[in-house]
Motif scaffolding. Structure first.
Motif, PDB file in Angstrom:
ATOM      1  N   ALA A 130       0.626   4.651 -11.297  1.00 16.63           N
ATOM      2  CA  ALA A 130       0.990   5.780 -11.253  1.00 16.63           C
ATOM      3  C   ALA A 130       0.031   6.507 -10.695  1.00 16.63           C
ATOM      4  CB  ALA A 130       1.995   6.589 -12.168  1.00 16.63           C
ATOM      5  N   MET A 131       0.408   7.599 -10.193  1.00 13.44           N
ATOM      6  CA  MET A 131      -0.183   8.631  -9.186  1.00 13.44           C
ATOM      7  C   MET A 131      -0.238  10.122  -9.980  1.00 13.44           C
ATOM      8  SD  MET A 131       0.498   8.715  -5.731  1.00 13.44           S
ATOM      9  CE  MET A 131      -0.227  10.151  -5.016  1.00 13.44           C
ATOM     10  N   ALA A 132      -1.193  10.650  -9.394  1.00 13.68           N
ATOM     11  CA  ALA A 132      -0.855  12.331  -9.468  1.00 13.68           C
ATOM     12  C   ALA A 132      -1.876  12.451  -8.086  1.00 13.68           C
ATOM     13  CB  ALA A 132      -1.020  13.009 -10.761  1.00 13.68           C
ATOM     14  N   THR A 133      -1.215  13.753  -7.599  1.00 11.69           N
ATOM     15  CA  THR A 133      -1.883  14.479  -6.713  1.00 11.69           C
ATOM     16  C   THR A 133      -2.342  16.143  -7.336  1.00 11.69           C
ATOM     17  OG1 THR A 133      -0.571  15.187  -4.983  1.00 11.69           O
ATOM     18  CG2 THR A 133      -2.129  12.815  -3.991  1.00 11.69           C
ATOM     19  N   GLY A 134      -3.610  17.022  -6.972  1.00 12.73           N
ATOM     20  CA  GLY A 134      -3.587  18.412  -6.704  1.00 12.73           C
ATOM     21  C   GLY A 134      -4.885  18.664  -7.673  1.00 12.73           C
ATOM     22  N   GLY A 135      -4.936  19.211  -8.721  1.00 13.09           N
ATOM     23  CA  GLY A 135      -6.186  19.627  -9.988  1.00 13.09           C
ATOM     24  C   GLY A 135      -5.956  19.069 -11.299  1.00 13.09           C
ATOM     25  N   PRO A 136      -7.036  19.399 -12.238  1.00  9.30           N
ATOM     26  CA  PRO A 136      -6.512  18.870 -13.366  1.00  9.30           C
ATOM     27  C   PRO A 136      -5.625  19.888 -13.911  1.00  9.30           C
ATOM     28  CG  PRO A 136      -8.992  19.973 -12.961  1.00  9.30           C
ATOM     29  CD  PRO A 136      -8.258  19.565 -11.456  1.00  9.30           C
ATOM     30  N   GLU A 137      -5.801  21.707 -13.697  1.00  7.24           N
ATOM     31  CA  GLU A 137      -5.102  22.335 -13.952  1.00  7.24           C
ATOM     32  C   GLU A 137      -3.489  21.587 -13.918  1.00  7.24           C
ATOM     33  OE1 GLU A 137      -6.981  22.655 -11.667  1.00  7.24           O
ATOM     34  OE2 GLU A 137      -8.812  24.349 -13.033  1.00  7.24           O
ATOM     35  N   ASP A 138      -3.380  21.085 -12.545  1.00  8.37           N
ATOM     36  CA  ASP A 138      -1.444  20.403 -12.683  1.00  8.37           C
ATOM     37  C   ASP A 138      -1.753  19.188 -13.728  1.00  8.37           C
ATOM     38  OD1 ASP A 138      -1.462  22.175 -10.746  1.00  8.37           O
ATOM     39  OD2 ASP A 138      -2.870  20.271  -9.335  1.00  8.37           O
ATOM     40  N   TRP A 139      -2.442  18.320 -13.408  1.00  4.02           N
ATOM     41  CA  TRP A 139      -2.036  16.899 -14.481  1.00  4.02           C
ATOM     42  C   TRP A 139      -2.241  17.498 -15.775  1.00  4.02           C
ATOM     43  CZ3 TRP A 139      -7.565  15.749 -11.389  1.00  4.02           C
ATOM     44  CH2 TRP A 139      -6.391  15.524  -9.818  1.00  4.02           C
ATOM     45  N   ALA A 140      -2.776  18.707 -16.646  1.00  6.84           N
ATOM     46  CA  ALA A 140      -2.850  18.674 -18.324  1.00  6.84           C
ATOM     47  C   ALA A 140      -1.450  19.674 -17.920  1.00  6.84           C
ATOM     48  CB  ALA A 140      -3.935  19.683 -18.255  1.00  6.84           C
ATOM     49  N   GLU A 199      -4.462  11.001   0.428  1.00  4.80           N
ATOM     50  CA  GLU A 199      -4.758  10.642   1.239  1.00  4.80           C
ATOM     51  C   GLU A 199      -6.202   9.816   0.064  1.00  4.80           C
ATOM     52  OE1 GLU A 199      -4.254  13.247   2.204  1.00  4.80           O
ATOM     53  OE2 GLU A 199      -3.294  12.643   3.413  1.00  4.80           O
ATOM     54  N   ASP A 200      -6.690  10.729  -0.315  1.00  7.76           N
ATOM     55  CA  ASP A 200      -7.795  10.444  -1.658  1.00  7.76           C
ATOM     56  C   ASP A 200      -7.205   8.914  -2.564  1.00  7.76           C
ATOM     57  OD1 ASP A 200      -9.917  11.797  -1.151  1.00  7.76           O
ATOM     58  OD2 ASP A 200      -8.867  13.380  -2.781  1.00  7.76           O
ATOM     59  N   VAL A 201      -5.784   8.950  -2.852  1.00  4.42           N
ATOM     60  CA  VAL A 201      -5.476   8.250  -4.139  1.00  4.42           C
ATOM     61  C   VAL A 201      -5.232   6.807  -3.294  1.00  4.42           C
ATOM     62  CG1 VAL A 201      -3.290   7.096  -4.911  1.00  4.42           C
ATOM     63  CG2 VAL A 201      -3.912   9.614  -5.501  1.00  4.42           C
ATOM     64  N   ALA A 202      -4.158   6.815  -0.992  1.00  7.47           N
ATOM     65  CA  ALA A 202      -4.845   5.999  -0.504  1.00  7.47           C
ATOM     66  C   ALA A 202      -5.891   5.249  -0.356  1.00  7.47           C
ATOM     67  CB  ALA A 202      -3.602   6.425   0.704  1.00  7.47           C
ATOM     68  N   GLU A 203      -6.886   6.367  -0.377  1.00  8.76           N
ATOM     69  CA  GLU A 203      -8.703   5.934   0.274  1.00  8.76           C
ATOM     70  C   GLU A 203      -8.392   4.086  -0.956  1.00  8.76           C
ATOM     71  OE1 GLU A 203     -13.116   6.657   0.709  1.00  8.76           O
ATOM     72  OE2 GLU A 203     -11.481   7.870   0.487  1.00  8.76           O
ATOM     73  N   ALA A 204      -8.233   4.462  -2.259  1.00 10.70           N
ATOM     74  CA  ALA A 204      -8.533   4.060  -3.321  1.00 10.70           C
ATOM     75  C   ALA A 204      -7.766   2.749  -4.400  1.00 10.70           C
ATOM     76  CB  ALA A 204      -8.470   4.766  -4.516  1.00 10.70           C
ATOM     77  N   GLN A 205      -6.215   2.469  -3.412  1.00  4.72           N
ATOM     78  CA  GLN A 205      -5.630   1.675  -3.549  1.00  4.72           C
ATOM     79  C   GLN A 205      -6.443   0.267  -2.312  1.00  4.72           C
ATOM     80  OE1 GLN A 205      -1.633   4.123  -2.684  1.00  4.72           O
ATOM     81  NE2 GLN A 205      -0.697   2.380  -3.525  1.00  4.72           N
ATOM     82  N   ARG A 206      -6.355   0.642  -0.805  1.00  7.80           N
ATOM     83  CA  ARG A 206      -7.342   0.191  -0.250  1.00  7.80           C
ATOM     84  C   ARG A 206      -8.078  -0.849  -0.784  1.00  7.80           C
ATOM     85  NH1 ARG A 206      -5.648   4.745   3.673  1.00  7.80           N
ATOM     86  NH2 ARG A 206      -7.458   5.110   3.564  1.00  7.80           N
ATOM     87  N   GLU A 207      -8.672  -0.222  -1.116  1.00  8.49           N
ATOM     88  CA  GLU A 207     -10.319  -0.262  -2.245  1.00  8.49           C
ATOM     89  C   GLU A 207     -10.121  -1.698  -3.287  1.00  8.49           C
ATOM     90  OE1 GLU A 207     -13.724  -0.495  -1.090  1.00  8.49           O
ATOM     91  OE2 GLU A 207     -13.149   0.525   0.671  1.00  8.49           O
ATOM     92  N   LEU A 229       1.245  -0.846  -0.184  1.00  5.67           N
ATOM     93  CA  LEU A 229       0.071   0.549   0.195  1.00  5.67           C
ATOM     94  C   LEU A 229       0.889   1.651   0.256  1.00  5.67           C
ATOM     95  CD1 LEU A 229      -3.077  -0.831   2.473  1.00  5.67           C
ATOM     96  CD2 LEU A 229      -3.481  -1.135  -0.484  1.00  5.67           C
ATOM     97  N   SER A 230       2.129   0.819  -0.209  1.00  2.00           N
ATOM     98  CA  SER A 230       2.987   2.141  -0.161  1.00  2.00           C
ATOM     99  C   SER A 230       2.987   3.126  -1.809  1.00  2.00           C
ATOM    100  CB  SER A 230       4.193   2.058  -0.582  1.00  2.00           C
ATOM    101  OG  SER A 230       4.574   0.986  -2.004  1.00  2.00           O
ATOM    102  N   ALA A 231       2.699   4.485  -1.245  1.00  4.71           N
ATOM    103  CA  ALA A 231       2.135   5.369  -2.586  1.00  4.71           C
ATOM    104  C   ALA A 231       3.145   5.256  -4.357  1.00  4.71           C
ATOM    105  CB  ALA A 231       2.601   6.873  -2.081  1.00  4.71           C
ATOM    106  N   PRO A 232       2.071   4.550  -5.622  1.00  4.14           N
ATOM    107  CA  PRO A 232       3.047   4.875  -6.757  1.00  4.14           C
ATOM    108  C   PRO A 232       3.551   5.670  -6.713  1.00  4.14           C
ATOM    109  CG  PRO A 232       0.606   4.411  -6.267  1.00  4.14           C
ATOM    110  CD  PRO A 232       0.681   5.031  -4.905  1.00  4.14           C
ATOM    111  N   SER A 233       5.174   5.246  -8.207  1.00  2.77           N
ATOM    112  CA  SER A 233       5.456   6.737  -8.212  1.00  2.77           C
ATOM    113  C   SER A 233       4.570   7.836  -9.072  1.00  2.77           C
ATOM    114  CB  SER A 233       6.427   6.294  -9.443  1.00  2.77           C
ATOM    115  OG  SER A 233       5.592   5.752 -10.446  1.00  2.77           O
TER     116      SER A 233
END
Length: 480
Positions: free
Chosen positions: A350-360, A331-339, A262-266
């Motif tokens: 992989a993962m990314a956090t923030g908002g769509p402007e950060d990801w785009a 925390e959102d990503v971690a919750e999804a991983q647990r499920e 359950l460690s954070a993805p890259s």
């Protein structure tokens, strides 16, 4: 020394409404999934009469291992360190079940003493699977509860078809006999604690209620009020589709415990996210459907954590497809991983956090419209040309539907995209979550979409379903 021969096959036993609940989750608009009552008092501690007492010098029997009912296909049961990492205590399991991990076999009728006051009796209740077990709890000589797993549920029983059509007829009849056995052997005041409740796809028909007893089930449960043939016919007629990932769960559960990572993805930057999307991988935005529709990375998909996230993601994703998670917080990503680990999706790519402007990364965000059934009625009466896509399940469609709509259940949409006519597509379900999932899927493939984010009750009130009056109360459906 040669291993013992396998047990001989058991001969088949002698042959001797869908009703939806209107309860909704106020946060997501999806099905309300109640948690069963706990045998606990304030602070989460069991009442005194249910706490084992031990005589001085008497060896305590450990009670912290999980009970194994069967190699259940809904979730992975052993996503925790294996027996060696937990002090070497093997888990108990049905004696005939073939598994590859250490266990303590138990048999029908066996009684396990817990301290001086608690006794747990093993009851073989085949029906959900062949080796399913229930556990009757006695405290101070009084029968207080029965943990029925996927056997006797609130108002219904567990479905008998998860092992495939070759087993269904045998299991459905076994399920009827198992329910009758529980009702005959246990007092009416015995509390019933099933594994599956409202919204579970392991329920044969829709489970209802937050609590029950054997006496209540005798009055309301079809398995206990109808004869065998009537029960079998009604149950089989009410079965609907169940998530595709169930097919992977039985073998994984039989394979034994494994400790999940359950460690954070890259962390993926915008360029990597774009490469993954272009390569056909799934990049899933975990935000709610309202935020996603307003702006998201083009080509990403939406399975919000505010609904049945893991059920529908596990159902739709091609098994083995690399998965990247986008969450507003770690925390959102971690919750999804647990499920996800509970259904066998162990490591996101992989993962990314923030908002769509950060990801785009400066690219233009994609967006699409949301609407209500009132908006839909206006569009229908205004002469607009579009396709109306109903993504509810077959039974929901049978109860009431909007004439002229195209029906493709959500789980079939990825394989039937070519059947959706050209033009703008309005997508609806019963409450908005599934419509949001499908709208995102279609939009990622270049379709012009409108997601109807509204309760289907409003479609009935607006007169969009003229056949509704000829059916039973259509408000009794899953609002998801």
């Amino acid at each position: 020394m040669a291993p013992p021969p396998p047990p001989p096959p058991q001969p088949p036993p002698r042959r001797r409404d869908d009703h939806r609940s209107a309860r909704r989750d106020p946060r997501s608009g999806g099905p309300y999934l109640p948690r069963p009552r706990r045998l606990c008092g304030p602070g989460g501690r069991p009442p005194a009469r249910l706490r084992p007492r031990h005589r001085a010098g008497r060896r305590r029997r450990s009670t912290d291992h999980p009970r194994v009912r069967d190699a259940h296909p809904q979730r992975l049961r052993h996503r925790r360190p294996g027996p060696g990492a937990r002090g070497g205590r093997p888990v108990p399991g049905e004696r005939r079940r073939r598994v590859s991990y250490e266990r303590t076999p138990v048999r029908d009728g066996q009684v396990i003493e817990v301290g001086d006051t608690l006794r747990v009796r093993v009851i073989h209740t085949p029906g959900h699977t062949h080796t399913h077990l229930s556990y009757a709890l006695e405290a101070d000589g009084e029968q207080v509860a029965v943990f029925t797993g996927g056997s006797l549920l609130y108002g219904t029983t567990g479905r008998p078809d998860l092992l495939g059509p070759d087993h269904t007829d045998t299991l459905v009849r076994a399920q009827w006999r198992s329910a009758r056995r529980l009702a005959e052997e246990l007092p009416d005041e015995t509390a019933v604690y099933p594994t599956h409740g409202f919204g579970s796809f392991c329920s044969a028909t829709q489970a209802t209620g937050l609590a029950s007893t054997i006496g209540e089930e005798k009055r309301t449960n079809t398995a206990l009020t109808a004869d065998e043939e009537a029960y079998v016919a009604q149950l089989l007629a009410g079965l609907d589709a169940y998530p595709a990932y169930y097919a992977h769960m039985g073998a994984a559960n039989s394979g034994g415990p494994g400790k999940p990572d359950l460690s954070a993805p890259s962390v993926a930057d915008p360029a990597e996210l774009r490469r993954r999307i272009d390569a056909g991988e799934w990049v899933v935005d975990l935000r709610d459907r309202t935020a996603f529709a307003a702006g998201h990375v083009a080509g990403s998909l939406n399975f919000g954590l505010d609904g049945q996230f893991v059920t529908y993601l596990g159902w739709l994703i091609p098994w083995g497809t690399p998965l990247t998670l986008l969450g507003e917080t770690a925390e959102d990503v971690a919750e999804a991983q647990r499920e996800l680990v509970r259904i066998g999706i162990d490591r996101p790519a992989a993962m990314a956090t923030g908002g769509p402007e950060d990801w785009a990364g400066g690219a233009t965000l994609a967006a699409y419209e949301r609407a209500t059934f009132g908006d839909l009625k206006s569009a229908l009466t205004g002469g607009d040309e579009f396709v109306l896509l109903d993504v509810r399940r077959d039974q929901e469609r049978t109860e009431a539907h909007i004439p002229g709509s195209v029906h493709i259940p959500i789980q079939e949409v990825p394989g039937r995209l070519e059947e959706i006519p050209a033009g703008r597509v309005w997508v609806h379900c019963a409450g908005g979550y599934r419509a949001g999932v499908v709208a995102a899927l279609l939009h990622a493939r270049g379709r012009d979409v409108v997601a109807v984010d509204d309760s289907f009750d409003n479609a009935l009130d607006l007169g969009l379903c003229p056949l509704a009056s000829e059916t039973h109360d259509n408000r009794q459906e899953i609002n998801a």
